[in-house]
Design an enzyme around this catalytic site. Structure first.
Site, PDB file in Angstrom:
ATOM      1  N   LYS A  47      46.209  21.990  33.506  1.00  0.00           N
ATOM      2  CA  LYS A  47      44.716  22.024  33.337  1.00  0.00           C
ATOM      3  C   LYS A  47      44.023  21.275  32.250  1.00  0.00           C
ATOM      4  O   LYS A  47      43.171  20.784  32.297  1.00  0.00           O
ATOM      5  CB  LYS A  47      44.387  23.664  32.773  1.00  0.00           C
ATOM      6  N   ASN A  68      39.902  23.929  35.548  1.00  0.00           N
ATOM      7  CA  ASN A  68      41.009  24.558  36.743  1.00  0.00           C
ATOM      8  C   ASN A  68      40.355  24.291  38.090  1.00  0.00           C
ATOM      9  O   ASN A  68      40.741  24.803  39.098  1.00  0.00           O
ATOM     10  CB  ASN A  68      40.999  25.835  36.440  1.00  0.00           C
ATOM     11  N   ASP A  83      37.383  29.596  35.290  1.00  0.00           N
ATOM     12  CA  ASP A  83      37.945  31.000  34.768  1.00  0.00           C
ATOM     13  C   ASP A  83      36.760  31.971  34.069  1.00  0.00           C
ATOM     14  O   ASP A  83      36.625  32.900  34.397  1.00  0.00           O
ATOM     15  CB  ASP A  83      39.020  30.739  33.785  1.00  0.00           C
ATOM     16  N   ALA A 107      43.994  34.964  22.693  1.00  0.00           N
ATOM     17  CA  ALA A 107      43.026  33.714  22.387  1.00  0.00           C
ATOM     18  C   ALA A 107      43.920  32.649  23.108  1.00  0.00           C
ATOM     19  O   ALA A 107      43.931  31.546  22.863  1.00  0.00           O
ATOM     20  CB  ALA A 107      43.304  33.404  20.876  1.00  0.00           C
ATOM     21  N   GLY A 108      44.391  33.143  24.396  1.00  0.00           N
ATOM     22  CA  GLY A 108      44.882  32.123  25.405  1.00  0.00           C
ATOM     23  C   GLY A 108      44.120  31.127  26.168  1.00  0.00           C
ATOM     24  O   GLY A 108      42.834  31.401  25.898  1.00  0.00           O
ATOM     25  N   GLY A 109      44.416  30.678  27.406  1.00  0.00           N
ATOM     26  CA  GLY A 109      43.602  30.068  28.246  1.00  0.00           C
ATOM     27  C   GLY A 109      42.405  30.935  28.628  1.00  0.00           C
ATOM     28  O   GLY A 109      41.126  30.575  28.816  1.00  0.00           O
ATOM     29  N   ALA A 110      42.950  32.028  29.232  1.00  0.00           N
ATOM     30  CA  ALA A 110      41.670  32.940  29.642  1.00  0.00           C
ATOM     31  C   ALA A 110      40.718  33.192  28.726  1.00  0.00           C
ATOM     32  O   ALA A 110      39.529  33.338  28.906  1.00  0.00           O
ATOM     33  CB  ALA A 110      42.353  34.282  30.530  1.00  0.00           C
ATOM     34  N   GLY A 223      39.653  42.918  36.585  1.00  0.00           N
ATOM     35  CA  GLY A 223      40.158  41.541  36.727  1.00  0.00           C
ATOM     36  C   GLY A 223      39.883  40.757  38.125  1.00  0.00           C
ATOM     37  O   GLY A 223      39.770  39.598  38.304  1.00  0.00           O
TER      38      GLY A 223
HETATM   39  P1  NDP Z   1      48.455  32.595  27.810  1.00  0.00           P
HETATM   40  O1  NDP Z   1      49.600  32.690  27.798  1.00  0.00           O
HETATM   41  O2  NDP Z   1      47.588  31.172  27.408  1.00  0.00           O
HETATM   42  O3  NDP Z   1      47.537  33.645  26.836  1.00  0.00           O
HETATM   43  C1  NDP Z   1      48.252  34.898  26.782  1.00  0.00           C
HETATM   44  C2  NDP Z   1      47.549  35.677  25.382  1.00  0.00           C
HETATM   45  O4  NDP Z   1      48.082  37.057  25.482  1.00  0.00           O
HETATM   46  C3  NDP Z   1      47.704  35.351  24.078  1.00  0.00           C
HETATM   47  O5  NDP Z   1      46.521  35.698  23.433  1.00  0.00           O
HETATM   48  C4  NDP Z   1      48.935  36.024  23.435  1.00  0.00           C
HETATM   49  O6  NDP Z   1      48.990  36.212  22.134  1.00  0.00           O
HETATM   50  C5  NDP Z   1      48.658  37.507  24.239  1.00  0.00           C
HETATM   51  N1  NDP Z   1      49.820  38.193  24.378  1.00  0.00           N
HETATM   52  C6  NDP Z   1      50.863  38.218  25.296  1.00  0.00           C
HETATM   53  N2  NDP Z   1      51.490  39.067  25.271  1.00  0.00           N
HETATM   54  C7  NDP Z   1      51.079  39.869  24.036  1.00  0.00           C
HETATM   55  C8  NDP Z   1      51.738  41.103  23.466  1.00  0.00           C
HETATM   56  N3  NDP Z   1      52.571  41.759  23.879  1.00  0.00           N
HETATM   57  N4  NDP Z   1      51.027  41.879  22.571  1.00  0.00           N
HETATM   58  C9  NDP Z   1      49.835  41.147  22.009  1.00  0.00           C
HETATM   59  N5  NDP Z   1      49.389  39.812  22.613  1.00  0.00           N
HETATM   60  C10 NDP Z   1      50.039  39.290  23.401  1.00  0.00           C
HETATM   61  O7  NDP Z   1      47.773  33.123  29.093  1.00  0.00           O
HETATM   62  P2  NDP Z   1      46.329  33.171  29.784  1.00  0.00           P
HETATM   63  O8  NDP Z   1      45.287  33.212  28.663  1.00  0.00           O
HETATM   64  O9  NDP Z   1      46.559  31.997  30.809  1.00  0.00           O
HETATM   65  O10 NDP Z   1      46.441  34.427  30.743  1.00  0.00           O
HETATM   66  C11 NDP Z   1      46.215  35.673  30.210  1.00  0.00           C
HETATM   67  C12 NDP Z   1      46.136  36.696  31.322  1.00  0.00           C
HETATM   68  O11 NDP Z   1      45.010  36.620  32.096  1.00  0.00           O
HETATM   69  C13 NDP Z   1      47.352  36.584  32.450  1.00  0.00           C
HETATM   70  O12 NDP Z   1      47.809  38.022  32.700  1.00  0.00           O
HETATM   71  C14 NDP Z   1      46.455  35.995  33.698  1.00  0.00           C
HETATM   72  O13 NDP Z   1      47.143  36.405  34.826  1.00  0.00           O
HETATM   73  C15 NDP Z   1      45.257  36.499  33.549  1.00  0.00           C
HETATM   74  N6  NDP Z   1      44.382  35.839  34.315  1.00  0.00           N
HETATM   75  C16 NDP Z   1      43.253  36.426  34.971  1.00  0.00           C
HETATM   76  C17 NDP Z   1      42.182  35.546  35.813  1.00  0.00           C
HETATM   77  C18 NDP Z   1      41.691  36.494  36.441  1.00  0.00           C
HETATM   78  O14 NDP Z   1      40.823  35.571  37.283  1.00  0.00           O
HETATM   79  N7  NDP Z   1      41.407  37.535  36.538  1.00  0.00           N
HETATM   80  C19 NDP Z   1      42.205  34.242  35.453  1.00  0.00           C
HETATM   81  C20 NDP Z   1      42.910  33.648  34.243  1.00  0.00           C
HETATM   82  C21 NDP Z   1      44.206  34.393  33.643  1.00  0.00           C
HETATM   83  P3  NDP Z   1      49.730  35.162  21.210  1.00  0.00           P
HETATM   84  O15 NDP Z   1      48.685  34.132  21.073  1.00  0.00           O
HETATM   85  O16 NDP Z   1      50.088  35.872  20.126  1.00  0.00           O
HETATM   86  O17 NDP Z   1      50.982  34.671  22.008  1.00  0.00           O
END
Ligand code: NDP
Length: 258
Positions: A47, A68, A83, A107-110, A223
């Protein structure tokens, strides 16, 4: 989902999955252009690294620094990010985010994609609640410097209480992915009927968070809507057609339930 839409609209088009190793990404993009593809979607790990191989970026993709969806416009490959746009489209069916206060978990990609689109759509304030400061603080900084929204970062406490004045609550973490009973770590009693509550998780779509929020009287958005609308937006970019979201939802429900 995309091919179901192509078939429904009588388009003799294909949407194919290609696994591209990172070292061949540039060649793959050139190949897509050479073969006259109208565009393509990209997933992790491409991405960000795809950007130097494209001819330009849409507004939100430029702010996020992530693409994306590539679209061939007059021979130029332009990078977009659907997204957040897909999320916004499903949110707009329920509420206009202009002037609202948002609590964003993750605070990840989504989360980044959704926050940028909400800010561009006029959200007034965004509170980013995230486990790691390493991702949470820079996202707040990005919104404060590149958009008009006022953003702050809160390290996630054990049971986060939704602050007074919040309108929209979003789970954009991966909590709930593959586990329909996983709790989100919030004080559920602070959710009220005034809230619109959204989750990005599609598998399974009826997450514990959404079930709890529904019981508290909130309006909930799953979602699947975000994913379907990404498809609708992509198909519009590539073909100019307004694809039927119902056809896409039926296909997704066939796959994920919901
Ligand atoms: P990333 O890996 O970039 O980010 C994951 C996020 O989740 C981070 O903020 C991480 O926090 C947090 N996290 C994960 N596990 C835990 C936990 N046990 N406790 C607290 N925080 C947690 O992933 P994406 O942002 O790419 O994706 C996130 C979700 O969104 C996925 O499940 C994906 O399937 C879904 N998604 C859905 C879409 C849709 O169209 N519906 C499109 C894109 C994504 P930390 O920074 O602390 O690690």
């Amino acid at each position: 989902m995309i091919e179901a839409a192509f078939a429904h609209h009588g388009l003799n088009w294909r949407y194919i999955n290609c696994e591209v190793p990172p070292e061949h990404l540039g060649d793959a993009v050139k190949g897509a252009s050479a073969m006259g593809w109208r565009g393509f979607n990209l997933s992790i790990p491409h991405k960000v690294t795809v950007i130097p191989h494209l001819d330009g970026l849409g507004e939100s993709a430029a702010i996020m620094g992530a693409v994306n969806c590539a679209v061939n416009r007059d021979g130029k490959l332009i990078g977009e990010n659907t997204d957040g746009k897909g999320f916004l489209k499903s949110l707009l069916e329920v509420v206009n985010p202009a002037g609202t206060s948002v609590v964003m978990f993750g605070a990840g990609g989504a989360a980044r994609a959704i926050c940028v689109e909400l800010a561009l759509a006029g959200a007034k304030a965004v509170t980013i609640v995230n486990r790691s400061r390493a991702r949470g603080a820079p996202l707040a900084e990005l919104l404060n410097t590149k958009t008009k929204a006022k953003a702050s970062f809160v390290p996630w406490p054990e049971n986060y209480a939704i602050p007074e004045g919040t309108d929209i609550i979003v789970n954009a973490t991966s909590i709930g992915l593959g586990n329909s009973d996983q709790p989100l770590g919030i004080s559920i009693g602070t959710i009220t009927p005034r809230h619109v509550v959204a989750d990005v998780i599609v598998d399974p779509p009826d997450t514990r968070f959404l079930r709890d929020a529904r019981l508290r009287g909130a309006t909930v958005i799953d979602g699947l809507g975000m994913l379907i609308n990404q498809g609708v937006i992509g198909v519009k970019y590539w073909t100019g057609i307004d694809a039927s979201p119902d056809v896409m939802r039926r296909k997704l429900v066939e796959i994920f339930g919901g």
